[in-house]
Write a protein that holds these residues in place. Structure first.
Motif, PDB file in Angstrom:
ATOM      1  N   UNK A  87       0.825  -1.197   0.000  1.00 28.25           N
ATOM      2  CA  UNK A  87       0.000   0.000   0.000  1.00 28.25           C
ATOM      3  C   UNK A  87       0.867   1.257   0.000  1.00 28.25           C
ATOM      4  N   UNK A  88       2.060   1.130   0.606  1.00 20.57           N
ATOM      5  CA  UNK A  88       2.956   2.266   0.816  1.00 20.57           C
ATOM      6  C   UNK A  88       4.343   1.931   0.281  1.00 20.57           C
ATOM      7  N   UNK A  89       4.970   2.929  -0.336  1.00 24.43           N
ATOM      8  CA  UNK A  89       6.354   2.783  -0.804  1.00 24.43           C
ATOM      9  C   UNK A  89       7.192   3.869  -0.157  1.00 24.43           C
ATOM     10  N   UNK A  90       8.235   3.447   0.569  1.00 23.88           N
ATOM     11  CA  UNK A  90       9.213   4.363   1.147  1.00 23.88           C
ATOM     12  C   UNK A  90      10.429   4.381   0.233  1.00 23.88           C
ATOM     13  N   UNK A  91      10.972   5.564  -0.008  1.00 24.26           N
ATOM     14  CA  UNK A  91      12.211   5.728  -0.746  1.00 24.26           C
ATOM     15  C   UNK A  91      13.197   6.422   0.185  1.00 24.26           C
ATOM     16  N   UNK A  92      14.364   5.812   0.370  1.00 24.76           N
ATOM     17  CA  UNK A  92      15.340   6.369   1.298  1.00 24.76           C
ATOM     18  C   UNK A  92      16.634   6.705   0.571  1.00 24.76           C
ATOM     19  N   UNK A  93      17.281   7.777   1.062  1.00 27.50           N
ATOM     20  CA  UNK A  93      18.607   8.191   0.613  1.00 27.50           C
ATOM     21  C   UNK A  93      18.716   8.361  -0.897  1.00 27.50           C
ATOM     22  N   UNK A  94      17.702   8.961  -1.501  1.00 23.24           N
ATOM     23  CA  UNK A  94      17.765   9.291  -2.921  1.00 23.24           C
ATOM     24  C   UNK A  94      17.219   8.240  -3.862  1.00 23.24           C
ATOM     25  N   UNK A  95      16.648   7.158  -3.348  1.00 19.49           N
ATOM     26  CA  UNK A  95      16.040   6.150  -4.223  1.00 19.49           C
ATOM     27  C   UNK A  95      14.845   6.779  -4.944  1.00 19.49           C
ATOM     28  N   UNK A  96      14.640   6.377  -6.196  1.00 18.61           N
ATOM     29  CA  UNK A  96      13.565   6.928  -7.020  1.00 18.61           C
ATOM     30  C   UNK A  96      12.737   5.771  -7.592  1.00 18.61           C
ATOM     31  N   UNK A 101       1.724   5.796  -8.721  1.00 22.83           N
ATOM     32  CA  UNK A 101       0.280   5.689  -8.940  1.00 22.83           C
ATOM     33  C   UNK A 101      -0.342   4.435  -8.324  1.00 22.83           C
ATOM     34  N   UNK A 102       0.341   3.277  -8.302  1.00 22.32           N
ATOM     35  CA  UNK A 102      -0.300   2.088  -7.721  1.00 22.32           C
ATOM     36  C   UNK A 102      -0.422   2.097  -6.194  1.00 22.32           C
ATOM     37  N   UNK A 103       0.128   3.080  -5.536  1.00 24.15           N
ATOM     38  CA  UNK A 103       0.197   3.091  -4.074  1.00 24.15           C
ATOM     39  C   UNK A 103      -0.818   4.066  -3.468  1.00 24.15           C
ATOM     40  N   UNK A 104      -1.212   3.795  -2.221  1.00 21.46           N
ATOM     41  CA  UNK A 104      -2.001   4.769  -1.478  1.00 21.46           C
ATOM     42  C   UNK A 104      -1.109   5.921  -1.034  1.00 21.46           C
ATOM     43  N   UNK A 105       0.144   5.568  -0.706  1.00 16.78           N
ATOM     44  CA  UNK A 105       1.054   6.580  -0.181  1.00 16.78           C
ATOM     45  C   UNK A 105       2.482   6.288  -0.648  1.00 16.78           C
ATOM     46  N   UNK A 106       3.192   7.361  -0.943  1.00 21.85           N
ATOM     47  CA  UNK A 106       4.629   7.289  -1.204  1.00 21.85           C
ATOM     48  C   UNK A 106       5.322   8.174  -0.189  1.00 21.85           C
ATOM     49  N   UNK A 107       6.475   7.742   0.318  1.00 22.01           N
ATOM     50  CA  UNK A 107       7.185   8.497   1.348  1.00 22.01           C
ATOM     51  C   UNK A 107       8.657   8.607   0.964  1.00 22.01           C
TER      52      UNK A 107
END
Length: 150
Positions: A87-96, A101-107
């Motif tokens: 449901x959620x995608x976290x991107x850390x330290x510059x990950x892209x 669009x497929x997620x409820x939330x991006x962080x």
């Protein structure tokens, strides 16, 4: 469209802030994917999430180990990895990511003292806003609390 949050770390390290945000996601019943920029960071997070606190751990696995579909939290370096139907995608330290669009939330969680991560966060803010996502910006206070900025 996804709700996209930008968390600007100014007082703590990503390793200190991420577990709390992951716990909140799991408490909402969400499955999560965490995208790191390098295999070394992914593997370090894998170890850290087992031991970040003496009285707790976060159930997770790495796509390097297989079995990703079973993981409540899946660690990856792949921008399109969705094996655990998150449901959620976290991107850390510059990950892209490829697409939020497929997620409820991006962080996006980024270090405010790293000029490369700051530049990437600014670029991603523009890209996510242009893609039609709802974007919000959060910054840490001196006591490490998150404050939403206008």
């Amino acid at each position: 469209m996804a709700e996209v949050l930008f968390y600007h770390l100014t007082e703590s390290r990503m390793e200190d802030a991420l577990p709390d945000l992951l716990e909140r996601s799991l408490a909402r019943g969400w499955r999560v994917v965490v995208q790191a920029a390098t295999p070394e960071r992914r593997d370090a997070l894998d170890q850290h999430l087992w031991t970040f606190r003496d009285d707790s751990f976060l159930p997770h696995g790495s796509d390097a180990d297989g079995g990703g579909a079973l993981q409540p939290i899946l660690l990856t370096i792949e921008p399109e990895q969705r094996a655990n139907d998150p449901h959620v995608r976290f991107m850390v330290e510059g990950a892209v990511p490829d697409d939020l669009a497929p997620y409820q939330r991006g962080v996006y969680l980024f270090d405010g003292h790293d000029p490369v991560q700051l530049a990437t966060a600014r670029e991603r803010w523009k890209a996510e806003k242009s893609a039609g996502h709802s974007v919000t910006y959060w910054q840490q206070t001196e006591d490490r609390r998150w404050v939403k900025k206008a």
